[in-house]
Design a protein around this motif. Structure first.
Motif, PDB file in Angstrom:
ATOM      1  N   VAL A 128       0.684  -1.158  -0.118  1.00  9.01           N
ATOM      2  CA  VAL A 128      -0.085  -0.044   0.116  1.00  9.01           C
ATOM      3  C   VAL A 128       0.928   1.157   0.000  1.00  9.01           C
ATOM      4  N   GLY A 129       1.907   1.130   0.889  1.00 10.75           N
ATOM      5  CA  GLY A 129       2.866   2.312   0.802  1.00 10.75           C
ATOM      6  C   GLY A 129       3.357   2.614  -0.687  1.00 10.75           C
ATOM      7  N   THR A 130       3.942   1.472  -1.309  1.00 13.19           N
ATOM      8  CA  THR A 130       4.466   1.755  -2.578  1.00 13.19           C
ATOM      9  C   THR A 130       3.460   2.204  -3.618  1.00 13.19           C
ATOM     10  N   ALA A 131       2.233   1.630  -3.471  1.00 10.19           N
ATOM     11  CA  ALA A 131       1.204   2.146  -4.426  1.00 10.19           C
ATOM     12  C   ALA A 131       0.893   3.789  -4.249  1.00 10.19           C
ATOM     13  N   ILE A 132       0.831   4.198  -2.885  1.00 10.11           N
ATOM     14  CA  ILE A 132       0.746   5.774  -2.794  1.00 10.11           C
ATOM     15  C   ILE A 132       1.899   6.492  -3.202  1.00 10.11           C
ATOM     16  N   LEU A 133       2.984   6.107  -3.258  1.00  6.94           N
ATOM     17  CA  LEU A 133       4.212   6.593  -3.630  1.00  6.94           C
ATOM     18  C   LEU A 133       4.116   6.861  -5.243  1.00  6.94           C
ATOM     19  N   ASP A 180      -9.415  -4.696   5.580  1.00  5.39           N
ATOM     20  CA  ASP A 180     -10.161  -3.519   5.339  1.00  5.39           C
ATOM     21  C   ASP A 180      -9.754  -2.111   5.465  1.00  5.39           C
ATOM     22  N   ARG A 181      -8.787  -2.133   6.565  1.00  4.78           N
ATOM     23  CA  ARG A 181      -8.142  -0.822   6.556  1.00  4.78           C
ATOM     24  C   ARG A 181      -7.026  -0.516   5.448  1.00  4.78           C
ATOM     25  N   TYR A 182      -6.748  -1.482   4.702  1.00  5.98           N
ATOM     26  CA  TYR A 182      -5.923  -1.051   3.677  1.00  5.98           C
ATOM     27  C   TYR A 182      -6.760  -0.788   2.460  1.00  5.98           C
ATOM     28  N   LYS A 183      -8.082  -1.694   2.416  1.00  6.04           N
ATOM     29  CA  LYS A 183      -8.652  -1.291   1.141  1.00  6.04           C
ATOM     30  C   LYS A 183      -9.330   0.163   1.327  1.00  6.04           C
ATOM     31  N   GLU A 184      -9.732   0.668   2.460  1.00  4.23           N
ATOM     32  CA  GLU A 184     -10.084   1.742   2.883  1.00  4.23           C
ATOM     33  C   GLU A 184      -9.115   2.877   2.246  1.00  4.23           C
ATOM     34  N   VAL A 185      -7.817   2.673   2.782  1.00  2.80           N
ATOM     35  CA  VAL A 185      -6.587   3.733   2.162  1.00  2.80           C
ATOM     36  C   VAL A 185      -6.610   3.508   0.748  1.00  2.80           C
ATOM     37  N   LEU A 186      -6.506   2.509   0.057  1.00  2.00           N
ATOM     38  CA  LEU A 186      -6.395   2.402  -1.427  1.00  2.00           C
ATOM     39  C   LEU A 186      -7.637   3.158  -2.120  1.00  2.00           C
ATOM     40  N   ASN A 187      -8.797   2.728  -1.650  1.00  2.00           N
ATOM     41  CA  ASN A 187      -9.980   3.478  -2.175  1.00  2.00           C
ATOM     42  C   ASN A 187      -9.885   5.073  -1.978  1.00  2.00           C
ATOM     43  N   TYR A 225      -7.352   6.802  -2.044  1.00  2.00           N
ATOM     44  CA  TYR A 225      -6.337   7.422  -3.288  1.00  2.00           C
ATOM     45  C   TYR A 225      -6.881   7.145  -4.571  1.00  2.00           C
ATOM     46  N   ALA A 226      -8.165   6.404  -4.658  1.00  2.00           N
ATOM     47  CA  ALA A 226      -8.620   6.029  -5.949  1.00  2.00           C
ATOM     48  C   ALA A 226      -7.685   5.166  -6.537  1.00  2.00           C
ATOM     49  N   ILE A 227      -6.954   4.089  -5.954  1.00  2.00           N
ATOM     50  CA  ILE A 227      -6.057   3.519  -6.438  1.00  2.00           C
ATOM     51  C   ILE A 227      -6.712   1.798  -6.829  1.00  2.00           C
ATOM     52  N   SER A 228      -6.751   1.441  -7.938  1.00  2.00           N
ATOM     53  CA  SER A 228      -7.371   0.173  -8.323  1.00  2.00           C
ATOM     54  C   SER A 228      -6.342  -1.126  -7.703  1.00  2.00           C
ATOM     55  N   TRP A 229      -7.533  -1.852  -7.158  1.00  2.00           N
ATOM     56  CA  TRP A 229      -7.044  -3.145  -6.686  1.00  2.00           C
ATOM     57  C   TRP A 229      -7.854  -4.476  -6.650  1.00  2.00           C
ATOM     58  N   GLU A 230      -7.270  -5.808  -6.617  1.00  2.00           N
ATOM     59  CA  GLU A 230      -8.201  -6.782  -6.414  1.00  2.00           C
ATOM     60  C   GLU A 230      -7.268  -7.790  -5.324  1.00  2.00           C
ATOM     61  N   ASP A 231      -8.266  -8.560  -4.711  1.00  2.00           N
ATOM     62  CA  ASP A 231      -7.635  -9.438  -3.854  1.00  2.00           C
ATOM     63  C   ASP A 231      -8.368 -10.770  -4.184  1.00  2.00           C
ATOM     64  N   GLU A 232      -7.651 -11.865  -3.466  1.00  2.00           N
ATOM     65  CA  GLU A 232      -8.143 -13.189  -3.779  1.00  2.00           C
ATOM     66  C   GLU A 232      -7.859 -13.791  -5.024  1.00  2.00           C
ATOM     67  N   GLN A 233      -7.137 -13.111  -5.654  1.00  2.00           N
ATOM     68  CA  GLN A 233      -6.737 -13.359  -7.164  1.00  2.00           C
ATOM     69  C   GLN A 233      -5.541 -12.668  -7.606  1.00  2.00           C
ATOM     70  N   HIS A 234      -4.907 -13.258  -8.919  1.00  2.00           N
ATOM     71  CA  HIS A 234      -4.189 -12.386  -9.568  1.00  2.00           C
ATOM     72  C   HIS A 234      -4.638 -12.579 -11.085  1.00  2.00           C
ATOM     73  N   THR A 235      -5.230 -11.316 -11.648  1.00  2.00           N
ATOM     74  CA  THR A 235      -5.783 -11.292 -12.854  1.00  2.00           C
ATOM     75  C   THR A 235      -4.456 -11.135 -13.950  1.00  2.00           C
ATOM     76  N   GLU A 236      -4.117 -12.145 -14.578  1.00  2.00           N
ATOM     77  CA  GLU A 236      -2.964 -12.148 -15.506  1.00  2.00           C
ATOM     78  C   GLU A 236      -2.939 -10.941 -16.448  1.00  2.00           C
ATOM     79  N   ALA A 237      -4.084 -10.549 -16.912  1.00  2.00           N
ATOM     80  CA  ALA A 237      -4.188  -9.585 -18.107  1.00  2.00           C
ATOM     81  C   ALA A 237      -3.670  -8.212 -17.517  1.00  2.00           C
TER      82      ALA A 237
END
Length: 444
Positions: A14-19, A37-44, A46-58
């Motif tokens: 999350v820190g890297t994403a913000i920087l 949830d805490r990190y999801k809130e932070v990412l949201n 900053y309007a940074i897109s994210w996914e969890d419980e998967q790695h979408t290769e595309a």
């Protein structure tokens, strides 16, 4: 616009994403597990897109650069695919480093690095330097680079973080010691792990400093085959050192850049021989950064040690309970047992990282009256020590471990949690294990 994909949505991710976003990157965070949830809130926020419980290769394989969290091994399928495509995969430290002008002090080692890092930070902070604490502890380095403006950073660096550096160079590097650890991540090849630790100095120049343990065999072996450019300072508790620090009876003597300075070992707030080494390393850093000797003396006597590191919890009915949950390898458990001065009930076990317990044999023979195995698979511990101690008990939760210990302990004994293993079979991490131990002791 360069695309950065961050693998792992924890503190460093999350820190890297913000920087990265602040620096104009197109950022995407992907976590194969759950993001809290805490990190999801932070990412949201900053309007940074994210996914969890998967790695979408595309969404991942089109990255220009990938920051991989230290917990993800190189053999993870998504990492293999990225490397096959020749996408650069780096660590948080490497990513954040170009965006700060701060001087960094990088500290690594199999044991003692947390204490040495906290002690170095304490010394510099007490001296009034504008200093941040990051790496394996505290807030993410990248996050601080994005939001703070420190002149110095003290960074605790694991071998996994060092595996992901290309250009990162600390002005002062400290290698506390090397003992077999995490060998499962290095194809069970000790030399690979040692090389990994020495990456901390690979980009250093003649203007930088490298501080290491002159008593450490693995370091000596490495130096017999390799050269470094940095100025070398060492520390020792067994021999006299020309350039660095050593123990002379109960006095620490420092000889750094033609200046001499002594410190009474009794003035140090930390107990145990291994902590003398941590102290020598930290004081050497402070001395290089021109911290006043008086400040060093005062700071050394009022330092509070790291949590979960030989932490005295409570004394109940004459029995001392000690939490050394951070002893996640054999070498750390060796230090813990070595510092015991009373008959000890030893709580040990967890996920074995390819441990060789035989080096503990003498200490167990001399100090341990009973062993409580706290792990899912305790076969190796039982095979090694079954004939050495009279009592051996297997438990599968912390409450039972502590209750059993209370039952076995007599007045004047010590109950020591020093697992010598990783914690992931029964606990979230070593902090969770230590916290559960302390809670169970307080509930006795």
């Amino acid at each position: 616009m360069k695309r950065l994909v961050v693998l792992g949505g924890g503190e460093s991710g999350v820190g890297t994403a913000i920087l990265a976003q602040k620096q104009g990157y197109d950022v995407f965070v992907s976590d194969y597990g759950k993001i809290t949830d805490r990190y999801k809130e932070v990412l949201n926020s900053y309007a940074i897109s994210w996914e969890d419980e998967q790695h979408t290769e595309a969404l991942i394989l089109n990255a220009d650069v990938v920051m991989k969290s230290p917990g993800i091994p190189d053999k993870a399928p998504i990492v293999k695919k990225l490397l096959e495509k020749e996408v650069q995969v780096i660590s948080e430290i490497e990513f954040a480093y170009p965006f700060t002008n701060a001087t960094t002090i990088g500290i690594t080692g199999s044991n003692g690095k947390t204490t040495t890092t906290l002690l170095t930070y304490h010394l510099l902070k007490q001296a009034g330097l504008n200093v941040g604490l990051a790496g394996n502890i505290g807030k993410s380095f990248a996050w601080q680079v994005a939001e703070e403006n420190f002149d110095y950073y003290v960074l605790e660096l694991s071998s996994f973080q060092l595996d992901g550096i290309v250009n990162y160079k600390p002005h002062i590097a400290v290698l506390t010691n090397i003992s077999p650890d995490h060998l499962d991540r290095y194809n069970y090849n000790y030399d690979n792990y040692i090389d990994s630790k020495f990456r901390i100095t690979m980009n250093q120049t003649e203007e930088d400093y490298f501080i290491f343990d002159a008593d450490d065999q693995a370091s000596q072996n490495w130096f017999s085959k390799n050269k470094i450019k940095a100025n070398q300072l060492s520390f020792s508790i067994t021999k006299t050192i020309k350039n660095g620090a050593f123990l002379n009876n109960n006095t620490m003597e420092f000889k750094i850049n033609n200046e001499e300075f002594v410190l009474d070992a009794a003035e140090i707030a930390l107990e145990g021989k291994h902590n003398y080494k941590n102290a020598m390393a930290a004081v050497s850093v402070a001395d290089l950064l021109k911290v006043r000797k008086q400040t060093i003396r005062e700071s050394m006597s009022n330092f509070q040690g790291a949590e979960h590191r030989l932490e005295k919890v409570l004394k109940i009915q004459g029995v001392q309970y000690i939490n050394d949950s951070k002893a996640t390898n054999v070498n750390a458990a060796f230090f813990a047992l070595d510092s015991m001065t009373t008959p000890t009930i030893w709580i040990v076990g967890g996920v074995d990282k390819g441990n060789d317990y035989t080096e503990l044999m003498e200490l167990v023979h001399e100090k341990v009256k009973a062993i409580i195995c706290l792990g899912i698979d305790n076969k190796k511990i039982i095979d090694t020590f079954g004939n050495v101690v009279d009592i051996m008990v297997e438990v599968d939760n912390m409450k039972d471990a502590v209750h059993t210990a209370k039952h076995l302990a007599e007045k004047g004994d010590t109950v020591l949690l020093a697992p010598a293993c990783a914690s992931f079979d029964l606990f979230q991490n070593y902090e969770d294990r230590g916290t559960q131990f302390k809670q169970a002791v307080k509930n006795l």
